[in-house]
Design an enzyme around this catalytic site. Structure first.
Site, PDB file in Angstrom:
ATOM      1  N   ALA A 196      28.688  77.148   6.471  1.00 25.42           N
ATOM      2  CA  ALA A 196      29.460  76.514   7.532  1.00 25.42           C
ATOM      3  C   ALA A 196      28.828  76.917   8.852  1.00 25.42           C
ATOM      4  O   ALA A 196      28.480  78.078   9.029  1.00 25.42           O
ATOM      5  CB  ALA A 196      30.914  76.973   7.460  1.00 25.42           C
ATOM      6  N   THR A 197      28.678  75.966   9.754  1.00 26.86           N
ATOM      7  CA  THR A 197      27.860  76.252  10.932  1.00 26.86           C
ATOM      8  C   THR A 197      28.683  76.579  12.181  1.00 26.86           C
ATOM      9  O   THR A 197      29.215  77.673  12.281  1.00 26.86           O
ATOM     10  CB  THR A 197      26.857  75.124  11.170  1.00 26.86           C
ATOM     11  OG1 THR A 197      27.535  73.860  11.096  1.00 26.86           O
ATOM     12  CG2 THR A 197      25.774  75.131  10.118  1.00 26.86           C
ATOM     13  N   THR A 198      28.855  75.671  13.115  1.00 28.09           N
ATOM     14  CA  THR A 198      29.252  76.070  14.469  1.00 28.09           C
ATOM     15  C   THR A 198      30.745  75.939  14.743  1.00 28.09           C
ATOM     16  O   THR A 198      31.373  74.935  14.395  1.00 28.09           O
ATOM     17  CB  THR A 198      28.476  75.219  15.493  1.00 28.09           C
ATOM     18  OG1 THR A 198      27.077  75.297  15.175  1.00 28.09           O
ATOM     19  CG2 THR A 198      28.688  75.726  16.900  1.00 28.09           C
ATOM     20  N   LYS A 206      36.563  74.169   9.354  1.00 25.87           N
ATOM     21  CA  LYS A 206      36.207  75.538   9.736  1.00 25.87           C
ATOM     22  C   LYS A 206      37.242  76.191  10.640  1.00 25.87           C
ATOM     23  O   LYS A 206      37.086  77.343  11.017  1.00 25.87           O
ATOM     24  CB  LYS A 206      34.845  75.539  10.441  1.00 25.87           C
ATOM     25  CG  LYS A 206      33.742  74.887   9.618  1.00 25.87           C
ATOM     26  CD  LYS A 206      32.471  74.689  10.418  1.00 25.87           C
ATOM     27  CE  LYS A 206      31.493  73.827   9.619  1.00 25.87           C
ATOM     28  NZ  LYS A 206      30.278  73.523  10.387  1.00 25.87           N
TER      29      LYS A 206
END
Length: 280
Positions: free
Chosen positions: A62-64, A95
């Protein structure tokens, strides 16, 4: 098959016994004593919306995610992409989650472990409130999350790191507060804004230019979405709003009224406003 009383740690027909009656308000500490294999840091499980491992054994990331304060609360937002190397593993992973009624948590890192960390943290806060009859302060909640992050250190050293971003409304100070973490469980309060994940450096650059202490909640939401769009422009692992598929970032507002996730219709309007302003 029905489990015996012995199998469930002494929960007999007569009621709760043994470990279940031991004093303590931390569910994580209870699990560490009685069933350490159930702790998120001790096992690897799948995610919702994306399998934990790809065909070559790599784990989706999971990124930003970003968070910023405004007078009276915070905005927390995350893009929807999970990646495995250069491959998109999921286009609609979430997220940003409510931690409890007055705070939110966002995650970056190994997707499956991140979601398990969120669930454990939610349970930890709920358990404390039921046992003690009152909730923790926001600083106390931030400290509990630091302990959970620290329990993942062994996995982080293997390349399966989880880095959360936590924030909420401080009912004593009457303001929003944000906390960031490192993989060792270090906890740091961020006074204005912060970002985590692969696009964090670009998102923070955007926030640095757009944030000011007098933002309204609507302006703060637009600033958060703009920061994610700016990050996606430079970081391949971060997704901007997907207008064609109507996949929008998850954006949450936390103020004295509690946690509220912004509806897709509101986010669509924000995104179109940003894009229209960029083309003028």
């Amino acid at each position: 098959m029905r489990a015996s009383a012995r199998q469930v740690g002494g929960l007999g027909e007569a009621g709760l016994t043994g470990a279940y009656l031991a004093p303590g308000s931390s569910f994580a500490e209870f699990l560490a004593r009685e069933a350490p294999h159930l702790l998120p840091g001790s096992r690897i499980v799948g995610t919702e919306g994306a399998s934990l491992t790809s065909d070559d054994g790599a784990a989706p990331s999971a990124t930003t995610a970003v968070a910023l304060t405004y007078p009276g609360g915070i905005i927390m937002a995350g893009d929807r992409r999970a990646t495995v190397g250069t491959t998109i593993a999921s286009r609609d992973i979430e997220k940003v989650y409510p931690a409890d009624g007055t705070s939110a948590i966002a995650v970056a890192g190994t997707a499956g472990l991140a979601i398990e960390l969120v669930r454990m943290f939610q349970l930890e806060l709920e358990h404390y409130e039921k046992v003690e009859g009152t909730g923790l302060s926001i600083a106390g909640k931030a400290n509990r999350l630091a302990t959970l992050v620290r329990s993942h250190l062994a996995l982080a050293l293997r390349g399966l790191a989880v880095v959360p971003l936590y924030g909420g409304y401080d009912t004593e100070r009457k303001q929003g507060r944000i906390f960031s973490y490192d993989v060792t469980g270090g906890r740091y309060e961020e006074r204005e804004y912060h970002a985590v994940g692969s696009g964090a450096v670009f998102a923070r650059g955007s926030l640095k230019k757009l944030w000011n202490p007098q933002l309204t909640s609507d302006q703060a939401a637009r600033t958060a979405v703009t920061a994610l769009i700016d990050a996606a422009d430079d970081d391949a692992a971060t997704a901007g709003p997907d207008v064609g598929r109507a996949i929008w970032p998850v954006v949450a507002r936390v103020d004295e009224s509690g946690y509220r996730r912004l509806p897709d219709e509101e986010l669509a309007a924000i995104v179109h406003e940003i894009y229209e302003g960029a083309t003028r």
